[in-house]
Design a protein around this motif. Structure first.
Motif, PDB file in Angstrom:
ATOM      1  N   ARG A  88       0.808  -1.219   0.000  1.00  9.34           N
ATOM      2  CA  ARG A  88       0.000   0.000   0.000  1.00  9.34           C
ATOM      3  C   ARG A  88       0.845   1.275   0.000  1.00  9.34           C
ATOM      4  N   LEU A  89       2.140   1.149   0.115  1.00 14.71           N
ATOM      5  CA  LEU A  89       3.002   2.324   0.169  1.00 14.71           C
ATOM      6  C   LEU A  89       3.992   2.413  -0.991  1.00 14.71           C
ATOM      7  N   HIS A  90       4.053   1.387  -1.811  1.00 15.74           N
ATOM      8  CA  HIS A  90       5.136   1.311  -2.792  1.00 15.74           C
ATOM      9  C   HIS A  90       5.158   2.468  -3.796  1.00 15.74           C
ATOM     10  N   GLU A  91       4.036   3.140  -4.019  1.00 11.81           N
ATOM     11  CA  GLU A  91       4.014   4.264  -4.951  1.00 11.81           C
ATOM     12  C   GLU A  91       3.991   5.621  -4.251  1.00 11.81           C
ATOM     13  N   THR A  92       4.054   5.629  -2.934  1.00 11.39           N
ATOM     14  CA  THR A  92       4.048   6.879  -2.187  1.00 11.39           C
ATOM     15  C   THR A  92       5.317   7.662  -2.498  1.00 11.39           C
ATOM     16  N   ARG A  93       5.156   8.948  -2.742  1.00  6.73           N
ATOM     17  CA  ARG A  93       6.328   9.793  -2.984  1.00  6.73           C
ATOM     18  C   ARG A  93       7.153   9.903  -1.710  1.00  6.73           C
ATOM     19  N   VAL A  94       8.453   9.648  -1.835  1.00 10.95           N
ATOM     20  CA  VAL A  94       9.371   9.738  -0.703  1.00 10.95           C
ATOM     21  C   VAL A  94      10.545  10.614  -1.132  1.00 10.95           C
ATOM     22  N   ILE A  95      10.749  11.683  -0.374  1.00 10.96           N
ATOM     23  CA  ILE A  95      11.802  12.644  -0.668  1.00 10.96           C
ATOM     24  C   ILE A  95      12.913  12.494   0.361  1.00 10.96           C
ATOM     25  N   ALA A  96      14.140  12.384  -0.123  1.00  8.38           N
ATOM     26  CA  ALA A  96      15.308  12.320   0.754  1.00  8.38           C
ATOM     27  C   ALA A  96      15.644  13.724   1.246  1.00  8.38           C
ATOM     28  N   LEU A  97      16.018  13.802   2.500  1.00  5.01           N
ATOM     29  CA  LEU A  97      16.407  15.064   3.123  1.00  5.01           C
ATOM     30  C   LEU A  97      17.696  14.807   3.883  1.00  5.01           C
ATOM     31  N   THR A  98      18.739  15.595   3.604  1.00  2.61           N
ATOM     32  CA  THR A  98      20.010  15.332   4.270  1.00  2.61           C
ATOM     33  C   THR A  98      20.919  16.550   4.274  1.00  2.61           C
ATOM     34  N   ALA A  99      21.771  16.596   5.273  1.00  3.55           N
ATOM     35  CA  ALA A  99      22.816  17.616   5.330  1.00  3.55           C
ATOM     36  C   ALA A  99      24.036  17.171   4.530  1.00  3.55           C
ATOM     37  N   THR A 100      24.099  15.895   4.205  1.00  2.00           N
ATOM     38  CA  THR A 100      25.185  15.364   3.379  1.00  2.00           C
ATOM     39  C   THR A 100      24.775  15.544   1.926  1.00  2.00           C
ATOM     40  N   LEU A 122      17.338  23.608   5.087  1.00  2.21           N
ATOM     41  CA  LEU A 122      16.313  23.941   4.106  1.00  2.21           C
ATOM     42  C   LEU A 122      16.322  25.433   3.842  1.00  2.21           C
ATOM     43  N   ASP A 123      16.000  25.787   2.629  1.00  2.00           N
ATOM     44  CA  ASP A 123      15.849  27.178   2.243  1.00  2.00           C
ATOM     45  C   ASP A 123      14.369  27.521   2.403  1.00  2.00           C
ATOM     46  N   ALA A 124      14.042  28.299   3.427  1.00  4.87           N
ATOM     47  CA  ALA A 124      12.640  28.621   3.736  1.00  4.87           C
ATOM     48  C   ALA A 124      11.947  29.337   2.587  1.00  4.87           C
ATOM     49  N   GLU A 125      12.700  30.048   1.770  1.00  3.63           N
ATOM     50  CA  GLU A 125      12.111  30.749   0.621  1.00  3.63           C
ATOM     51  C   GLU A 125      11.745  29.771  -0.496  1.00  3.63           C
ATOM     52  N   ARG A 126      12.571  28.751  -0.697  1.00  3.00           N
ATOM     53  CA  ARG A 126      12.347  27.804  -1.793  1.00  3.00           C
ATOM     54  C   ARG A 126      11.484  26.613  -1.403  1.00  3.00           C
ATOM     55  N   PHE A 127      11.450  26.271  -0.127  1.00  3.25           N
ATOM     56  CA  PHE A 127      10.770  25.061   0.338  1.00  3.25           C
ATOM     57  C   PHE A 127       9.304  24.976  -0.102  1.00  3.25           C
ATOM     58  N   PRO A 128       8.491  26.031   0.049  1.00  5.87           N
ATOM     59  CA  PRO A 128       7.086  25.908  -0.389  1.00  5.87           C
ATOM     60  C   PRO A 128       6.956  25.549  -1.870  1.00  5.87           C
ATOM     61  N   SER A 129       7.758  26.176  -2.698  1.00  8.02           N
ATOM     62  CA  SER A 129       7.722  25.865  -4.127  1.00  8.02           C
ATOM     63  C   SER A 129       8.167  24.428  -4.388  1.00  8.02           C
ATOM     64  N   GLN A 130       9.194  23.996  -3.688  1.00  9.37           N
ATOM     65  CA  GLN A 130       9.675  22.625  -3.857  1.00  9.37           C
ATOM     66  C   GLN A 130       8.579  21.627  -3.493  1.00  9.37           C
ATOM     67  N   ILE A 131       7.894  21.846  -2.382  1.00 12.10           N
ATOM     68  CA  ILE A 131       6.840  20.921  -1.952  1.00 12.10           C
ATOM     69  C   ILE A 131       5.659  20.957  -2.925  1.00 12.10           C
TER      70      ILE A 131
END
Length: 144
Positions: A88-100, A122-131
């Motif tokens: 039930r999760l295999h097509e769920t969008r998963v975004i990697a988030l890392t400091a590396t 995260l860039d607070a200015e770009r984050f809404p557009s990215q999401i």
């Protein structure tokens, strides 16, 4: 309970069900605030790869998982493999988030099957557009 997985585009952030997997409280608070400012009404939080694997299937709907790579117990890559193997999760969008954040890590995330990549801090200015782009099924691989 049937888990809804919407691999289709989400028309507005208000409709999105987002699960944030982040073990650093200040990072989660920032993400949650940015999502709330966008109008996201459904945001859950887990602090480890193990928790997301156990918790995500219990949710009625998951549209997006924003997951840190460097997590305790199971890292983001281990958790992603289990998420992708869940029927039930295999097509769920998963975004990697890392400091590396470098090209090697982006390549590794792509090869592992993540749907996108965001770097910390995260860039607070770009984050809404990215999401918004991610929810619209656009590819977001940004690490600079």
């Amino acid at each position: 309970m049937t888990l809804q997985n919407t691999s289709d585009a989400i028309s507005s952030p208000q409709e999105a069900y987002i699960l944030v997997v982040e073990d650093n409280v200040p990072n989660f608070v920032m993400i949650a605030r940015l999502l709330a400012q966008m109008g996201v009404n459904h945001c859950e939080w887990k602090t480890s790869g193990w928790q997301v694997v156990q918790f995500a299937p219990t949710l009625p709907q998951v549209d997006l998982i924003i997951m840190d790579i460097d997590l305790p117990y199971e890292d983001g890559y281990q958790a992603l493999r289990k998420i992708r193997s869940h029927p039930r999760l295999h097509e769920t969008r998963v975004i990697a988030l890392t400091a590396t954040a470098n090209q090697d890590e982006v390549n590794r995330a792509q090869a592992a099957g993540f749907d996108g990549f965001l770097s910390k801090p995260l860039d607070a200015e770009r984050f809404p557009s990215q999401i918004r782009r991610i929810l619209a099924n656009e590819s977001v691989w940004e690490w600079r």
